[in-house]
Design a protein around this motif. Structure first.
Motif, mmCIF file in Angstrom:
data_model
loop_
_atom_site.group_PDB
_atom_site.id
_atom_site.type_symbol
_atom_site.label_atom_id
_atom_site.label_comp_id
_atom_site.label_asym_id
_atom_site.label_seq_id
_atom_site.Cartn_x
_atom_site.Cartn_y
_atom_site.Cartn_z
ATOM 1 N N GLU A 82 0.702 -1.361 0.120
ATOM 2 C CA GLU A 82 0.175 0.025 -0.027
ATOM 3 C C GLU A 82 0.853 1.305 -0.149
ATOM 4 O OE1 GLU A 82 -3.997 1.980 2.189
ATOM 5 O OE2 GLU A 82 -2.922 -0.035 2.904
ATOM 6 N N ILE A 83 1.704 1.279 0.761
ATOM 7 C CA ILE A 83 2.867 2.531 0.866
ATOM 8 C C ILE A 83 3.410 2.552 -0.456
ATOM 9 C CG2 ILE A 83 4.776 3.308 2.144
ATOM 10 C CD1 ILE A 83 3.836 2.237 4.778
ATOM 11 N N LEU A 84 4.066 1.624 -0.877
ATOM 12 C CA LEU A 84 4.645 1.581 -2.098
ATOM 13 C C LEU A 84 3.771 2.043 -3.362
ATOM 14 C CD1 LEU A 84 7.495 1.532 -3.998
ATOM 15 C CD2 LEU A 84 6.943 -1.088 -3.823
ATOM 16 N N GLY A 85 2.575 1.622 -3.282
ATOM 17 C CA GLY A 85 1.497 1.970 -4.446
ATOM 18 C C GLY A 85 1.357 3.588 -4.205
ATOM 19 N N LEU A 86 1.370 3.990 -2.970
ATOM 20 C CA LEU A 86 1.026 5.370 -2.869
ATOM 21 C C LEU A 86 2.378 6.202 -3.574
ATOM 22 C CD1 LEU A 86 -0.518 7.404 -1.470
ATOM 23 C CD2 LEU A 86 0.675 7.232 0.521
ATOM 24 N N PHE A 87 3.470 5.710 -3.306
ATOM 25 C CA PHE A 87 4.548 6.358 -3.913
ATOM 26 C C PHE A 87 4.692 6.369 -5.459
ATOM 27 C CE2 PHE A 87 6.823 6.083 0.333
ATOM 28 C CZ PHE A 87 7.414 7.301 0.240
ATOM 29 N N LEU A 88 4.095 5.279 -6.042
ATOM 30 C CA LEU A 88 4.119 5.007 -7.337
ATOM 31 C C LEU A 88 3.071 5.862 -7.970
ATOM 32 C CD1 LEU A 88 4.743 1.325 -7.642
ATOM 33 C CD2 LEU A 88 6.329 2.992 -8.403
ATOM 34 N N ASP A 89 1.974 6.180 -7.179
ATOM 35 C CA ASP A 89 0.867 7.119 -7.773
ATOM 36 C C ASP A 89 1.124 8.671 -7.557
ATOM 37 O OD1 ASP A 89 -0.522 4.793 -8.724
ATOM 38 O OD2 ASP A 89 -1.903 4.876 -6.752
ATOM 39 N N SER A 90 1.942 8.990 -6.610
ATOM 40 C CA SER A 90 2.118 10.304 -6.145
ATOM 41 C C SER A 90 2.912 11.188 -7.148
ATOM 42 C CB SER A 90 2.638 10.377 -4.820
ATOM 43 O OG SER A 90 3.822 10.193 -4.846
ATOM 44 N N GLY A 91 4.199 10.743 -7.543
ATOM 45 C CA GLY A 91 4.774 11.613 -8.299
ATOM 46 C C GLY A 91 5.546 12.965 -7.559
ATOM 47 N N TYR A 92 5.388 12.696 -6.159
ATOM 48 C CA TYR A 92 6.137 13.935 -5.561
ATOM 49 C C TYR A 92 6.363 13.377 -4.330
ATOM 50 C CZ TYR A 92 1.176 14.364 -3.835
ATOM 51 O OH TYR A 92 -0.066 14.116 -3.324
ATOM 52 N N ALA A 93 7.275 14.042 -3.354
ATOM 53 C CA ALA A 93 7.618 13.589 -2.171
ATOM 54 C C ALA A 93 6.511 13.811 -0.980
ATOM 55 C CB ALA A 93 9.201 14.485 -1.523
ATOM 56 N N LEU A 94 6.619 12.653 -0.125
ATOM 57 C CA LEU A 94 5.544 12.439 0.793
ATOM 58 C C LEU A 94 5.918 12.606 2.138
ATOM 59 C CD1 LEU A 94 3.656 9.522 -0.850
ATOM 60 C CD2 LEU A 94 2.854 11.941 -0.735
ATOM 61 N N SER A 95 5.486 13.141 3.097
ATOM 62 C CA SER A 95 5.864 12.970 4.424
ATOM 63 C C SER A 95 5.243 11.875 5.268
ATOM 64 C CB SER A 95 5.368 14.325 5.278
ATOM 65 O OG SER A 95 3.854 14.218 5.329
ATOM 66 N N ASN A 96 5.735 11.601 6.492
ATOM 67 C CA ASN A 96 4.983 10.355 7.208
ATOM 68 C C ASN A 96 3.597 10.808 7.295
ATOM 69 O OD1 ASN A 96 7.789 9.781 7.628
ATOM 70 N ND2 ASN A 96 7.085 8.823 9.672
ATOM 71 N N ALA A 97 3.111 12.186 7.870
ATOM 72 C CA ALA A 97 1.658 12.259 7.940
ATOM 73 C C ALA A 97 0.986 12.155 6.813
ATOM 74 C CB ALA A 97 1.737 13.937 8.594
ATOM 75 N N GLU A 98 1.426 12.536 5.794
ATOM 76 C CA GLU A 98 0.502 12.648 4.472
ATOM 77 C C GLU A 98 0.265 10.945 3.979
ATOM 78 O OE1 GLU A 98 2.143 16.208 2.099
ATOM 79 O OE2 GLU A 98 3.382 14.726 2.154
ATOM 80 N N ILE A 99 1.282 10.195 4.339
ATOM 81 C CA ILE A 99 1.275 8.736 4.059
ATOM 82 C C ILE A 99 0.311 8.200 4.985
ATOM 83 C CG2 ILE A 99 2.536 6.435 4.263
ATOM 84 C CD1 ILE A 99 4.954 8.146 3.386
ATOM 85 N N GLU A 100 0.418 8.731 6.394
ATOM 86 C CA GLU A 100 -0.516 7.815 7.252
ATOM 87 C C GLU A 100 -1.941 8.470 7.287
ATOM 88 O OE1 GLU A 100 0.871 9.063 11.115
ATOM 89 O OE2 GLU A 100 2.972 8.033 11.050
ATOM 90 N N LYS A 101 -2.154 9.484 6.487
ATOM 91 C CA LYS A 101 -3.455 10.244 6.115
ATOM 92 C C LYS A 101 -4.034 9.350 4.818
ATOM 93 C CE LYS A 101 -5.627 14.342 4.663
ATOM 94 N NZ LYS A 101 -5.642 15.594 4.136
ATOM 95 N N GLU A 102 -3.249 8.863 4.174
ATOM 96 C CA GLU A 102 -3.605 8.218 2.605
ATOM 97 C C GLU A 102 -3.760 6.709 2.806
ATOM 98 O OE1 GLU A 102 -4.694 9.544 -0.093
ATOM 99 O OE2 GLU A 102 -4.393 11.633 0.898
ATOM 100 N N ILE A 103 -3.387 5.977 3.764
ATOM 101 C CA ILE A 103 -3.427 4.513 3.809
ATOM 102 C C ILE A 103 -4.447 4.179 4.623
ATOM 103 C CG2 ILE A 103 -0.916 4.260 3.032
ATOM 104 C CD1 ILE A 103 -0.300 3.494 6.046
#
Length: 140
Positions: free
Chosen positions: A22-43
């Motif tokens: 799930e986290i790797l998929g988020l990076f593959l979809d985003s195209g920009y740098a993500l913070s811990n908080a942004e990741i926690e919010k999305e997963i």
């Protein structure tokens, strides 16, 4: 997308877990740098803060993502290029933060120039952050 995620995890000798996928998929979809908080919010909520932290640490150690420093003081993470490995991160490129939308992106095509340090100094890492307006915000 699932096959790409499995391939990345397998090539880095990592088990395919739900949180990693799930986290790797988020990076593959985003195209920009993500913070811990942004990741926690999305997963999904089933992944706690410790799981997210450990997953990010593992991805950094394996050369899947790298830490991006911007002016916020909050660590962000972005996908590494195919050249990165667990033994050698090769991400000495410019990072760009948009002052309009706040997103930080990797500009991998712009390499950091060689900098000569005074005698007795040795650099371990170089980070350059440019700020301005990204191409998406300029269109709007």
């Amino acid at each position: 997308m699932k096959e790409v995620i499995r391939g990345i995890l397998k090539s880095n000798e990592l088990r395919s877990t739900h949180s990693r996928s799930e986290i790797l998929g988020l990076f593959l979809d985003s195209g920009y740098a993500l913070s811990n908080a942004e990741i926690e919010k999305e997963i999904s909520e089933e992944h706690d803060r410790v799981t997210v932290y450990r997953t990010l640490r593992t991805f950094v150690d394996k050369g899947i993502i790298h830490k991006v420093l911007d002016d916020s003081g909050t660590p962000r993470y972005a996908l590494c290029s195919d050249e990165c490995q667990d033994t050698d991160h090769n991400h000495e490129h410019i990072h760009f933060k948009c002052v309009s939308c706040g997103l930080t992106t990797c500009l991998e095509e712009i390499k950091i120039p060689q900098i000569s340090l005074p005698k007795g100094y040795k650099a371990n890492e170089v980070n350059i952050l440019m700020q301005g307006i990204c191409k998406n915000c300029q269109k709007n």
